[in-house]
Scaffold this motif. Structure first.
Motif, mmCIF file in Angstrom:
data_model
loop_
_atom_site.group_PDB
_atom_site.id
_atom_site.type_symbol
_atom_site.label_atom_id
_atom_site.label_comp_id
_atom_site.label_asym_id
_atom_site.label_seq_id
_atom_site.Cartn_x
_atom_site.Cartn_y
_atom_site.Cartn_z
ATOM 1 N N VAL A 146 3.612 1.193 -1.352
ATOM 2 C CA VAL A 146 3.861 1.520 0.952
ATOM 3 C C VAL A 146 5.240 0.945 0.464
ATOM 4 N N GLU A 170 -8.404 3.467 2.672
ATOM 5 C CA GLU A 170 -7.230 2.935 3.968
ATOM 6 C C GLU A 170 -8.037 1.992 4.397
ATOM 7 N N ALA A 225 -6.565 -1.153 -3.473
ATOM 8 C CA ALA A 225 -6.510 -0.390 -2.642
ATOM 9 C C ALA A 225 -5.905 -1.817 -1.416
ATOM 10 N N ARG A 226 -6.816 -2.920 -1.178
ATOM 11 C CA ARG A 226 -6.319 -4.205 -1.525
ATOM 12 C C ARG A 226 -4.590 -4.653 -1.762
ATOM 13 N N GLY A 231 -9.021 -0.738 2.610
ATOM 14 C CA GLY A 231 -9.234 -1.938 1.678
ATOM 15 C C GLY A 231 -10.332 -1.899 1.082
ATOM 16 N N ARG A 233 -2.289 -2.105 -2.457
ATOM 17 C CA ARG A 233 -1.551 -1.841 -1.885
ATOM 18 C C ARG A 233 -1.026 -1.876 -0.491
ATOM 19 N N LEU A 234 -2.795 -1.975 0.188
ATOM 20 C CA LEU A 234 -1.802 -2.426 1.638
ATOM 21 C C LEU A 234 -1.443 -4.155 1.930
ATOM 22 N N ARG A 235 -1.307 -4.851 0.849
ATOM 23 C CA ARG A 235 -0.724 -6.275 0.638
ATOM 24 C C ARG A 235 -1.410 -7.152 1.611
ATOM 25 N N GLN A 295 -11.492 -7.742 6.443
ATOM 26 C CA GLN A 295 -11.207 -7.243 6.391
ATOM 27 C C GLN A 295 -11.474 -6.850 8.280
#
Length: 162
Positions: free
Chosen positions: A7, A108, A115-116, A110, A118-120, A69
Motif C-alpha cells: 500500500v 481487492e 489481502a486484508r 480483502g 495489505r489493505l490494512r 467488509q
C-alpha cells in the motif's frame, strides 16, 4: 505481477515531502445494499438460454453479503463484485483459466488474511478479546520458560557417553 504490491506510504510519513503531482479527490461515501444475483440469458449456439448460477457461486455471494467488509461497499463495489461473481460462476463451471483473474479481484475486497493485511483491515473483535493487551490469552514464552537458565559453560549433558 499485476495486483501485488504494498500500500502506498502515507504522504505525512514520507522522508521526501515532494508535493503530489496529482491532487486527491475526496468523494462522498454512501453505503449500498447488496444486489441479488440477477437472472439473465446467454447465447448458446443460435439461441438465448437462461443462465443458471452454480450453487457454489450462490453460497459465495451470500458469504460476501454477510462479510464484515460488506458494510463498507458502495454501489460501484457491488457492481464490480457482481462481475466477479460471473467469473466465479464460470470458474466453478470448469473454466479454470479464470483462476488468476478471480484471485486478483477477490483480493481487492480483502478475501484472504494477506489481502486484508495489505489493505490494512483488522477485525474489531480481535482488539477487544484481549482487552487491548495484544495477547491471545495463552501464556507467553516468558511466563512458560522464564525460569530456565543455561548451564554454566553453556553445555548440556546431551551427547556425553553414559
Amino acid at each position: 505481477m499485476a495486483g501485488v504490491g504494498g500500500v502506498p506510504k502515507d504522504p505525512s510519513k514520507r522522508a521526501r515531502r515532494n508535493k503530489d503531482t496529482i491532487p486527491q479527490t475526496v468523494l462522498r461515501w454512501e453505503r449500498a445494499e447488496a444486489p441479488e444475483l440477477p437472472d439473465f440469458r446467454i447465447e448458446k449456439g443460435e439461441e438465448l438460454v437462461e443462465f443458471h448460477w452454480p450453487e457454489r457461486t450462490r453460497e459465495w455471494w451470500r458469504m460476501w453479503i454477510e462479510s464484515p467488509q460488506a458494510e463498507h461497499f458502495g454501489s460501484s463495489d457491488w457492481e464490480y463484485l457482481l462481475d466477479t461473481a460471473l467469473i466465479h460462476a464460470r470458474f466453478w463451471s470448469g473454466n479454470l483459466s479464470l483462476a488468476g483473474e478471480l484471485r486478483l479481484r477477490v483480493a481487492e475486497f480483502g478475501a484472504t488474511p494477506s489481502a486484508r493485511a495489505r489493505l490494512r483491515m483488522v477485525f474489531a473483535d480481535a482488539d477487544g478479546a484481549d482487552q487491548g493487551q495484544g495477547r491471545s490469552g495463552a501464556p507467553s514464552a516468558r511466563e512458560m520458560y522464564g525460569n530456565l537458565r543455561m548451564m554454566p559453560g553453556g553445555k548440556t549433558d546431551q551427547g556425553k557417553g553414559a
